[in-house]
Each structure stands twice: as structure tokens, then as C-alpha cells.
Design an enzyme around this catalytic site. Structure first.
Site, mmCIF file in Angstrom:
data_model
loop_
_atom_site.group_PDB
_atom_site.id
_atom_site.type_symbol
_atom_site.label_atom_id
_atom_site.label_comp_id
_atom_site.label_asym_id
_atom_site.label_seq_id
_atom_site.Cartn_x
_atom_site.Cartn_y
_atom_site.Cartn_z
ATOM 1 C CG LEU A 1 -1.918 1.216 1.345
ATOM 2 C CD1 LEU A 1 -2.935 1.120 0.043
ATOM 3 C CD2 LEU A 1 -2.699 1.252 2.775
ATOM 4 C CD GLN B 1 -1.142 -0.741 -4.217
ATOM 5 O OE1 GLN B 1 -2.254 -0.501 -4.662
ATOM 6 N NE2 GLN B 1 -1.061 -2.176 -3.772
ATOM 7 C CB CYS B 2 -0.459 5.711 -1.496
ATOM 8 S SG CYS B 2 -1.911 4.679 -1.322
ATOM 9 C CB THR B 3 1.987 9.697 -3.904
ATOM 10 O OG1 THR B 3 1.861 9.410 -5.455
ATOM 11 C CG2 THR B 3 3.278 10.942 -3.926
#
Length: 555
Positions: A493, A496-498
């Protein structure tokens, strides 16, 4: 005007009447033209000739007061005046009103003695207007002065007022061919004419004529004392104030107020700033997340009126605290589409902005269509719409979460020669850059990408971006060529996220907009040579300073 029951002529003060349009025009003049200039300005008004009996003569100023050549309304007498608009309330209060009155009185007296007033009677209708415009509160302070000469001796009436119909025939009145009674050197007949019509026939009911005797002082070369400053609403000697913040259209108030900071920048700090280039630019924001929201807010601060969002995500509960265009209610029931909600919020913040949102995907390399929920036909429609959106805008901001989502817009924008501003975030790093914008004659088939030709060997090294023409600048992918892939697949996670420090998006978003504005101010626009840190000691290429190729945390 004299009263039939009196034996002496008495002074009756004028009354001022300022239209809302006058204050609106003064606001525009102050912001765009006068700025800090306190020099006197010529203005024009008129006296209305149709008021009911007993009312004082009204000196009216409208929006056309700043046009000296504007026509005077029918059945009105023109008046020329001088506007003294001060920059501060303190300067307004401290103005030497006695001196201003004396100067105006001397001008009137000279026009009488020289005979100029006989050829141009309007010279006798001089007036002064002292003002201060508080453009934050829309409070306008003003003080009118209609100079009137006061002879030290009284002016006796030789012949009291009588109606014109008692002295002249209807034919003489209708043709203005009245025969004046002969007067001695020191006596003058005064005709007070109110130009009114009744059923198409000129009516002289309110017009009178009388004769007065002038005292010896009237023939002296010295200007007599003058009065004329208007009393305030309480009947005392003092200025008046009008509050237009409540009666003006809120949208018009917002329209004028949102650009106040920009207009003030042009007064003293950046007088050569071309605001029209910024206000008229059409911006396409690809991505309505943390970067997109901050870029949009900064664009509005710069006065940009046309903003379009593209995003296919919905607002989640984690978004509102980092993305300032959303709130908790937007997350309910699965969340509103980001692009639509962002556009709607911009128009709530400022109704004058033209904001649109498109809930759509951007096809990406490394994300096969047949392996996703996106159909081939839908992907084709998205590409077509993306092409249309890029074509209809001047600047494209790449503000998405992934590298691969930026590739297709970069290619389309380069092919259409649109300015591209890219912003990307790391945890505590960022990069903001403008893509190269090729001139048509430089377009070549052997380029690495549509916006960047092969860099000559002598440009490699520490000075890679120094003094490179805008048409030779690279894009986001030029120096980091990797095989296309799905950067969100098979990752945790946090990968995947910035994941960024919370304040980083605000900094990068603001710098992205500042870079765009600097490019727009450059004479060559997107073709501007890339400025470097070595240029800081030289004359900056724009009023806002350097125009670099990129700005990052390591500069």
C-alpha cells in the site's frame, strides 16, 4: 437664486448627486490606471434642469464623468471639475481644502476678467471633488466643492424676480430670441432659465429674470473670497461616506476583489506584469488529488478563470485533510467523483471561474486494456476526449499519481505544441518542470521524444540545463527512460500511494503555477531559454525573475 420677498441676492449651495456607476468607474481607474498617482484629474458632471421647485440644483456625476468629451444629457448644464483622489484616508483628511478652494476661485475669477467665460460659460461651473476609495471595504469618502465668489459688499436687487412670461412673448421664449433690457455699467440682468416642456411646448413657469447692482469690488483685479465646500448629511462642514459593499452585486464585488492583490502588485512591485496573459490562459489539470487541488487554488490566486479537471478517482475518507477542495460529506456513499467535485467547489469559492470536471481514465502504457476493466472502445473514446481537451487548453498540468499516466498526455501535448508543466512528489523530494515546446521548423523525425531532440555532447554535465532554448528542453521521460510497466501492481500500500510529507504538495503545486506564470511573462513564452542559478546576477528575463527548466528540492 433670489427670493421675491428679499431685497438682496443670496447664495444657495449646490447639492451633489453621485451615481453608483461613478464609484465603480473610479474603482477601475484606481486599480488599472491611477494606482498611486495622486495628481489632479479632469472630470465632468452636469446640473439637472428638471427638478421640482424648492429643491437645490444637483451636480450629478455618472460613470461617464471621466470622459471629458462625453455628451451632456438633454436639458442639462455641463460642469467641469477636478478630481483629487488620495491614496490614504489620512491624506484625504489632511488635504488643504482652503488652498484647493482658493485655486479654483482664482481660475473662475480669471475667466471672468479675461472674458473667457463669455465664450465658454461652462468655466463658471467649476467644481472640486476630494475622494478616498477604500477598495477593501468598498467605502468611498468624498467631499464636494462648488466654488462661489463672495463679494465683500451685498448685491442689492434693483428689480425683483418676475416670471419670463411677464417679460417675453411665447414666441420669444420658444425661439430663445429675447431682447435684453439695456443695463448700466454696474447693473446686470440675470435670467434663470429652467428648460422644461409641457406637452411638447416649452414651459417657462419655473424661469425668472431679475436685475442686480454690482458693487465696486466686482471690478477689482483681486479675486474675492470664495465658499463652496458642501455640508455633510448632518448639516456640518465635513466629508461624506458611502458604503457600497451591500448594495453592489456580490458577484461583481467578488470579480473586482479577487484580483485586488494582483492589481496592487502592478502598482509598485511589478509594474510591467502582464495580467491579461495570466487571466486569459486556459489550464487543463490532469489529476485532481493533492497536487491538483493545490495547483487549482494557486491558479485562482493568480486570477486564472478557466480551469478543467480530469480524474477517474472518487473522494475517499483520507482525502479531505490533504486535498483542500473536498470535505467530509464528499466521501459519503462511496465518494463523489474527484474531477466533478473539484470543479463544483471552485465555482462555490468564486462564481466567476469557468471550472469543468471530466470523470475519465487516461490510457497508460504497461496497463493492457484487455487485462483491465476498461474496454477497448472506452479507451479509444478516452484518447479522443483527451486529445480534444488538450487542443482546447493553453497549458497542461501533469499531476497524476503514476509515471505511466503522464506519458500519453505528454505525447499529445507535444504534438499540439502546448505548454506542459509537470509536478511529481517523493517522500521529501519533488520535481517541477516545464516540457520543451518545439517550434514547427525544428520538428524532426529523429528526436528521442516529440518534445526533445538528442542532446549534443557538449551540453552534458553540470550545466545540462544552462541556457538551453525552450525548443530543445526535454520532458519528464527524457532522462529516465524505463520500460513501461504498472507501478501499482504487486506493491504494498505504501508503494502504491504517493507517500509524502504533508506540506510538500503545497510547495510543489505553488511552484508549478509560479513556473507557468513566469513562462507566460517571457517574451518567447514556452520557447523561453532555460534560466539557471548562474543567471541570478544578470538581468532577469521577466518581471518575475528567472524562467528555469525545472525546480527541485536539490536546487
Amino acid at each position: 437664486m433670489g427670493d421675491p420677498g428679499l431685497s438682496k441676492l443670496q447664495f444657495a449651495p449646490f447639492s451633489s448627486a453621485l451615481d453608483v456607476g461613478f464609484w465603480h468607474e473610479l474603482t477601475q481607474k484606481k486599480l488599472n490606471e491611477y494606482r498611486l498617482d495622486e495628481a489632479p484629474k479632469d472630470i465632468k458632471g452636469y446640473y439637472y434642469n428638471g427638478d421640482s421647485a424648492g429643491l437645490p440644483a444637483r451636480l450629478t456625476l455618472e460613470f461617464s464623468a471621466f470622459d471629458i468629451n462625453a455628451p451632456t444629457p438633454a436639458r442639462c448644464c455641463p460642469a467641469v471639475g477636478t478630481l483629487y483622489n488620495t491614496n490614504t484616508l489620512e491624506a484625504f483628511k489632511a488635504a488643504d481644502k482652503k488652498l484647493l478652494l482658493e485655486q479654483a476661485a482664482n481660475e473662475i475669477w480669471e475667466s471672468i476678467r479675461s472674458g473667457a467665460a463669455l465664450d465658454h460659460p461652462v468655466l463658471l461651473n467649476k467644481f472640486l471633488l476630494l475622494t478616498f476609495a477604500d477598495l477593501k471595504k468598498y467605502h468611498f469618502y468624498y467631499w464636494f466643492c462648488s466654488p462661489a465668489l463672495c463679494l465683500p459688499e451685498s448685491i442689492p436687487l434693483i428689480r425683483g424676480p418676475v416670471g419670463l412670461d411677464q417679460r417675453f412673448s411665447p414666441q420669444q421664449v420658444s425661439t430663445n430670441k429675447t431682447k435684453r433690457r439695456s443695463s448700466s455699467f454696474q447693473s446686470v440682468e440675470v435670467l434663470c432659465f429652467r428648460d422644461r416642456t409641457l406637452q411638447g411646448v416649452r414651459d417657462v413657469t419655473h424661469s425668472i429674470i431679475f436685475e442686480v447692482k454690482l458693487p465696486e469690488m466686482a471690478f477689482s483685479p483681486d479675486c474675492p473670497k470664495a465658499v463652496g465646500w458642501e455640508k455633510n448629511q448632518k448639516g456640518g462642514m465635513g466629508p461624506r461616506m458611502v458604503n457600497l459593499s451591500e448594495c453592489m452585486d456580490p458577484k461583481r464585488l467578488a470579480e473586482s476583489s479577487v484580483d485586488l492583490n494582483l492589481k496592487l502588485m502592478c502598482w509598485r512591485l511589478v509594474p510591467t506584469l502582464d495580467l491579461d496573459k495570466v487571466v486569459s490562459v486556459k489550464c487543463l489539470l490532469l489529476g485532481a488529488g493533492t497536487l491538483g487541488c493545490n495547483v487549482a487554488r494557486t491558479l485562482m490566486g493568480w486570477g486564472v478563470r478557466h480551469i478543467t479537471f480530469v480524474d477517474n478517482a472518487k473522494i475517499s475518507y483520507s482525502n479531505p485533510v490533504r486535498q483542500p477542495l473536498y470535505e467530509f460529506e464528499d466521501c459519503l456513499a462511496g465518494g463523489k467523483p474527484k474531477a466533478l467535485a473539484a470543479a463544483d467547489r471552485l465555482q462555490k469559492i468564486f462564481p466567476g471561474v469557468n471550472a469543468r470536471g471530466f470523470n475519465m481514465s487516461i490510457p497508460m502504457p504497461g496497463h493492457p486494456v484487455n487485462f483491465s476493466s476498461v474496454t477497448l472502445e472506452q479507451a479509444r473514446r478516452d484518447v479522443e476526449r483527451l486529445e480534444q481537451l488538450v487542443e482546447g487548453h493553453d497549458v497542461v498540468f501533469l499531476l497524476m499519481d503514476t509515471r505511466e499516466s503522464r506519458w500519453l498526455p505528454a505525447v499529445i501535448a507535444a504534438s499540439k505544441r502546448k505548454l506542459v508543466i509537470n509536478a511529481a512528489l517523493g517522500f521529501d523530494t519533488f520535481v517541477v518542470m516545464r516540457h520543451g515546446l518545439k517550434k514547427p521548423k525544428q520538428q524532426g523525425a529523429g528526436d528521442l521524444c516529440p518534445s526533445h531532440p538528442v542532446a549534443p555532447a557538449d551540453l552534458l554535465g553540470p550545466s545540462l540545463f544552462a541556457n538551453i532554448p525552450g525548443y530543445k528542453l526535454g520532458c519528464y521521460f527524457c532522462n529516465d527512460v524505463v520500460a513501461p510497466g504498472d507501478s501499482t501492481r504487486d506493491r504494498t500500500l505504501d508503494q502504491q500511494c504517493t507517500v509524502s510529507r504533508p506540506g510538500l504538495a503545497m510547495i510543489a503545486g505553488a511552484l508549478a503555477v509560479e513556473l507557468m506564470v513566469s513562462v507566460l511573462q517571457h517574451p518567447e513564452g514556452g520557447y523561453a531559454i532555460a534560466s539557471s542559478s548562474d543567471d541570478r546576477m544578470n538581468e532577469p528575463p521577466t518581471s518575475l525573475g528567472l524562467v528555469p527548466h525545472q525546480v527541485s528540492d536539490w536546487e
